[in-house]
Motif scaffolding. Structure first.
Motif, PDB file in Angstrom:
ATOM      1  N   LYS A  99      70.725  48.429  19.304  1.00 32.23           N
ATOM      2  CA  LYS A  99      71.590  48.159  20.456  1.00 32.23           C
ATOM      3  C   LYS A  99      72.895  47.495  19.995  1.00 32.23           C
ATOM      4  O   LYS A  99      73.986  47.856  20.444  1.00 32.23           O
ATOM      5  CB  LYS A  99      70.862  47.263  21.445  1.00 32.23           C
ATOM      6  N   ALA A 100      72.793  46.524  19.090  1.00 29.22           N
ATOM      7  CA  ALA A 100      73.980  45.846  18.574  1.00 29.22           C
ATOM      8  C   ALA A 100      74.859  46.800  17.773  1.00 29.22           C
ATOM      9  O   ALA A 100      76.089  46.712  17.838  1.00 29.22           O
ATOM     10  CB  ALA A 100      73.569  44.647  17.716  1.00 29.22           C
ATOM     11  N   ASP A 101      74.244  47.730  17.038  1.00 28.86           N
ATOM     12  CA  ASP A 101      75.011  48.717  16.275  1.00 28.86           C
ATOM     13  C   ASP A 101      75.877  49.588  17.165  1.00 28.86           C
ATOM     14  O   ASP A 101      76.902  50.110  16.725  1.00 28.86           O
ATOM     15  CB  ASP A 101      74.078  49.615  15.457  1.00 28.86           C
ATOM     16  N   ARG A 102      75.493  49.771  18.427  1.00 30.12           N
ATOM     17  CA  ARG A 102      76.272  50.587  19.360  1.00 30.12           C
ATOM     18  C   ARG A 102      77.498  49.835  19.904  1.00 30.12           C
ATOM     19  O   ARG A 102      78.375  50.432  20.517  1.00 30.12           O
ATOM     20  CB  ARG A 102      75.379  51.059  20.509  1.00 30.12           C
ATOM     21  N   ALA A 103      77.536  48.523  19.700  1.00 25.24           N
ATOM     22  CA  ALA A 103      78.693  47.731  20.150  1.00 25.24           C
ATOM     23  C   ALA A 103      79.873  47.997  19.219  1.00 25.24           C
ATOM     24  O   ALA A 103      79.693  48.174  18.024  1.00 25.24           O
ATOM     25  CB  ALA A 103      78.346  46.240  20.154  1.00 25.24           C
ATOM     26  N   PRO A 104      81.092  48.002  19.750  1.00 26.11           N
ATOM     27  CA  PRO A 104      82.269  48.230  18.899  1.00 26.11           C
ATOM     28  C   PRO A 104      82.639  46.959  18.122  1.00 26.11           C
ATOM     29  O   PRO A 104      83.644  46.318  18.403  1.00 26.11           O
ATOM     30  CB  PRO A 104      83.350  48.617  19.906  1.00 26.11           C
ATOM     31  N   LEU A 105      81.819  46.618  17.158  1.00 32.68           N
ATOM     32  CA  LEU A 105      81.986  45.368  16.422  1.00 32.68           C
ATOM     33  C   LEU A 105      81.990  45.647  14.925  1.00 32.68           C
ATOM     34  O   LEU A 105      80.970  46.037  14.361  1.00 32.68           O
ATOM     35  CB  LEU A 105      80.843  44.412  16.780  1.00 32.68           C
ATOM     36  N   GLN A 106      83.135  45.462  14.321  1.00 36.72           N
ATOM     37  CA  GLN A 106      83.283  45.676  12.882  1.00 36.72           C
ATOM     38  C   GLN A 106      83.852  44.422  12.236  1.00 36.72           C
ATOM     39  O   GLN A 106      84.645  43.719  12.870  1.00 36.72           O
ATOM     40  CB  GLN A 106      84.225  46.854  12.605  1.00 36.72           C
ATOM     41  N   PRO A 107      83.475  44.143  10.985  1.00 35.62           N
ATOM     42  CA  PRO A 107      84.086  42.987  10.302  1.00 35.62           C
ATOM     43  C   PRO A 107      85.597  43.172  10.180  1.00 35.62           C
ATOM     44  O   PRO A 107      86.082  44.287  10.027  1.00 35.62           O
ATOM     45  CB  PRO A 107      83.433  42.997   8.916  1.00 35.62           C
ATOM     46  N   TRP A 108      86.330  42.072  10.264  1.00 32.88           N
ATOM     47  CA  TRP A 108      87.777  42.123  10.102  1.00 32.88           C
ATOM     48  C   TRP A 108      88.181  42.230   8.641  1.00 32.88           C
ATOM     49  O   TRP A 108      89.184  42.815   8.313  1.00 32.88           O
ATOM     50  CB  TRP A 108      88.414  40.879  10.709  1.00 32.88           C
ATOM     51  N   ILE A 109      87.387  41.605   7.787  1.00 36.13           N
ATOM     52  CA  ILE A 109      87.701  41.641   6.363  1.00 36.13           C
ATOM     53  C   ILE A 109      86.624  42.469   5.658  1.00 36.13           C
ATOM     54  O   ILE A 109      85.497  42.573   6.144  1.00 36.13           O
ATOM     55  CB  ILE A 109      87.811  40.219   5.758  1.00 36.13           C
ATOM     56  N   PRO A 110      86.946  43.077   4.524  1.00 34.68           N
ATOM     57  CA  PRO A 110      86.016  43.986   3.865  1.00 34.68           C
ATOM     58  C   PRO A 110      84.888  43.245   3.120  1.00 34.68           C
ATOM     59  O   PRO A 110      84.826  43.229   1.895  1.00 34.68           O
ATOM     60  CB  PRO A 110      86.909  44.778   2.908  1.00 34.68           C
ATOM     61  N   THR A 111      84.020  42.620   3.896  1.00 42.04           N
ATOM     62  CA  THR A 111      82.834  41.972   3.344  1.00 42.04           C
ATOM     63  C   THR A 111      81.631  42.413   4.160  1.00 42.04           C
ATOM     64  O   THR A 111      81.773  42.822   5.318  1.00 42.04           O
ATOM     65  CB  THR A 111      82.950  40.434   3.405  1.00 42.04           C
ATOM     66  N   LEU A 112      80.464  42.347   3.551  1.00 45.56           N
ATOM     67  CA  LEU A 112      79.246  42.709   4.262  1.00 45.56           C
ATOM     68  C   LEU A 112      78.855  41.609   5.231  1.00 45.56           C
ATOM     69  O   LEU A 112      78.787  40.443   4.859  1.00 45.56           O
ATOM     70  CB  LEU A 112      78.099  42.960   3.281  1.00 45.56           C
ATOM     71  N   LYS A 113      78.631  41.989   6.445  1.00 49.75           N
ATOM     72  CA  LYS A 113      78.161  41.075   7.499  1.00 49.75           C
ATOM     73  C   LYS A 113      76.844  41.673   7.989  1.00 49.75           C
ATOM     74  O   LYS A 113      76.811  42.467   8.925  1.00 49.75           O
ATOM     75  CB  LYS A 113      79.160  40.978   8.652  1.00 49.75           C
ATOM     76  N   LEU A 114      75.757  41.306   7.348  1.00 46.17           N
ATOM     77  CA  LEU A 114      74.482  41.973   7.585  1.00 46.17           C
ATOM     78  C   LEU A 114      73.700  41.436   8.768  1.00 46.17           C
ATOM     79  O   LEU A 114      72.726  42.058   9.192  1.00 46.17           O
ATOM     80  CB  LEU A 114      73.617  41.889   6.320  1.00 46.17           C
ATOM     81  N   HIS A 115      74.102  40.300   9.307  1.00 41.76           N
ATOM     82  CA  HIS A 115      73.311  39.663  10.359  1.00 41.76           C
ATOM     83  C   HIS A 115      74.056  39.688  11.695  1.00 41.76           C
ATOM     84  O   HIS A 115      75.210  39.275  11.776  1.00 41.76           O
ATOM     85  CB  HIS A 115      72.998  38.212   9.982  1.00 41.76           C
ATOM     86  N   TYR A 116      73.353  40.154  12.707  1.00 41.41           N
ATOM     87  CA  TYR A 116      73.860  40.060  14.070  1.00 41.41           C
ATOM     88  C   TYR A 116      73.339  38.777  14.693  1.00 41.41           C
ATOM     89  O   TYR A 116      72.159  38.446  14.564  1.00 41.41           O
ATOM     90  CB  TYR A 116      73.355  41.214  14.938  1.00 41.41           C
ATOM     91  N   VAL A 117      74.225  38.080  15.379  1.00 39.75           N
ATOM     92  CA  VAL A 117      73.849  36.857  16.102  1.00 39.75           C
ATOM     93  C   VAL A 117      74.330  37.011  17.540  1.00 39.75           C
ATOM     94  O   VAL A 117      75.449  37.466  17.783  1.00 39.75           O
ATOM     95  CB  VAL A 117      74.466  35.602  15.451  1.00 39.75           C
ATOM     96  N   ARG A 118      73.463  36.628  18.461  1.00 37.68           N
ATOM     97  CA  ARG A 118      73.791  36.719  19.877  1.00 37.68           C
ATOM     98  C   ARG A 118      73.772  35.312  20.474  1.00 37.68           C
ATOM     99  O   ARG A 118      72.810  34.573  20.286  1.00 37.68           O
ATOM    100  CB  ARG A 118      72.764  37.599  20.587  1.00 37.68           C
ATOM    101  N   VAL A 119      74.861  34.941  21.154  1.00 37.30           N
ATOM    102  CA  VAL A 119      74.891  33.684  21.895  1.00 37.30           C
ATOM    103  C   VAL A 119      74.275  33.968  23.264  1.00 37.30           C
ATOM    104  O   VAL A 119      74.807  34.766  24.039  1.00 37.30           O
ATOM    105  CB  VAL A 119      76.323  33.127  22.057  1.00 37.30           C
ATOM    106  N   MET A 120      73.136  33.335  23.516  1.00 39.07           N
ATOM    107  CA  MET A 120      72.422  33.477  24.784  1.00 39.07           C
ATOM    108  C   MET A 120      72.933  32.368  25.696  1.00 39.07           C
ATOM    109  O   MET A 120      72.618  31.194  25.481  1.00 39.07           O
ATOM    110  CB  MET A 120      70.917  33.363  24.565  1.00 39.07           C
ATOM    111  N   PRO A 121      73.734  32.712  26.699  1.00 39.57           N
ATOM    112  CA  PRO A 121      74.417  31.676  27.488  1.00 39.57           C
ATOM    113  C   PRO A 121      73.501  30.957  28.476  1.00 39.57           C
ATOM    114  O   PRO A 121      72.612  31.557  29.072  1.00 39.57           O
ATOM    115  CB  PRO A 121      75.489  32.459  28.229  1.00 39.57           C
ATOM    116  N   THR A 122      73.741  29.670  28.599  1.00 39.65           N
ATOM    117  CA  THR A 122      73.152  28.891  29.684  1.00 39.65           C
ATOM    118  C   THR A 122      74.226  28.506  30.697  1.00 39.65           C
ATOM    119  O   THR A 122      73.920  28.161  31.822  1.00 39.65           O
ATOM    120  CB  THR A 122      72.473  27.611  29.156  1.00 39.65           C
ATOM    121  N   GLU A 123      75.494  28.603  30.259  1.00 39.57           N
ATOM    122  CA  GLU A 123      76.614  28.228  31.129  1.00 39.57           C
ATOM    123  C   GLU A 123      77.868  28.929  30.638  1.00 39.57           C
ATOM    124  O   GLU A 123      78.082  29.090  29.438  1.00 39.57           O
ATOM    125  CB  GLU A 123      76.806  26.713  31.069  1.00 39.57           C
ATOM    126  N   ILE A 124      78.709  29.341  31.574  1.00 41.16           N
ATOM    127  CA  ILE A 124      80.033  29.872  31.242  1.00 41.16           C
ATOM    128  C   ILE A 124      81.027  29.260  32.213  1.00 41.16           C
ATOM    129  O   ILE A 124      80.753  29.173  33.415  1.00 41.16           O
ATOM    130  CB  ILE A 124      80.091  31.415  31.272  1.00 41.16           C
TER     131      ILE A 124
END
Length: 142
Positions: A99-124
């Protein structure tokens, strides 16, 4: 918007503003000290999703019991700021990662970013600001 210089945004308005930008700041606590990390991100189903490599950002994100995430935008006449408070969770299952792979999210710099992290909100919370000159101090006390 109103004639007031600060307007409180609704939750929907806050999520819409947050989804309109790609750079934010993750605030964690490591060894009792606050740490702040710039991250590129996307909003996915009212959560904040980012990628990271091994290191202090990943450790701080998943080890902190509470995190804050802030993004903003401004021009010469107005600006806004949105803050999300919650917990971070590193994605682990294949369904979560797919599911995260389908998001349009790419690293800005050419380094491997192997871990997805999700902020689960309690407040906005969000605020919109109308910029302008400071009011006259003397007339404010009349």
């Amino acid at each position: 918007m109103t004639d007031e210089p600060i307007t409180i945004l609704s939750q929907d308005e806050s999520w819409d503003r947050l989804a309109s930008v790609t750079l934010g700041r993750l605030v964690t606590c490591i060894a009792g000290q606050p740490e702040i990390f710039p991250v590129n991100f996307v909003v996915q189903e009212r959560t904040v999703l980012f990628r990271t490599a091994e290191g202090s950002k990943l450790f701080g994100a998943v080890a902190s019991s509470h995190v804050a995430f802030e993004a903003d935008h401004y021009n010469v006449t107005e600006g806004w700021s949105v803050i999300v408070k919650g917990r971070c969770r590193m994605l682990a299952t294949s369904a979560e990662i797919e599911k995260a792979d389908r998001a349009p999210l790419q690293p800005w710099i050419p380094t491997l970013k192997l871990h997805y992290v999700r902020v689960m909100p309690t407040e906005i919370t969000g605020r919109h600001f109308e910029f302008g000159p400071e009011p006259d101090r003397l007339s404010s006390f009349a």
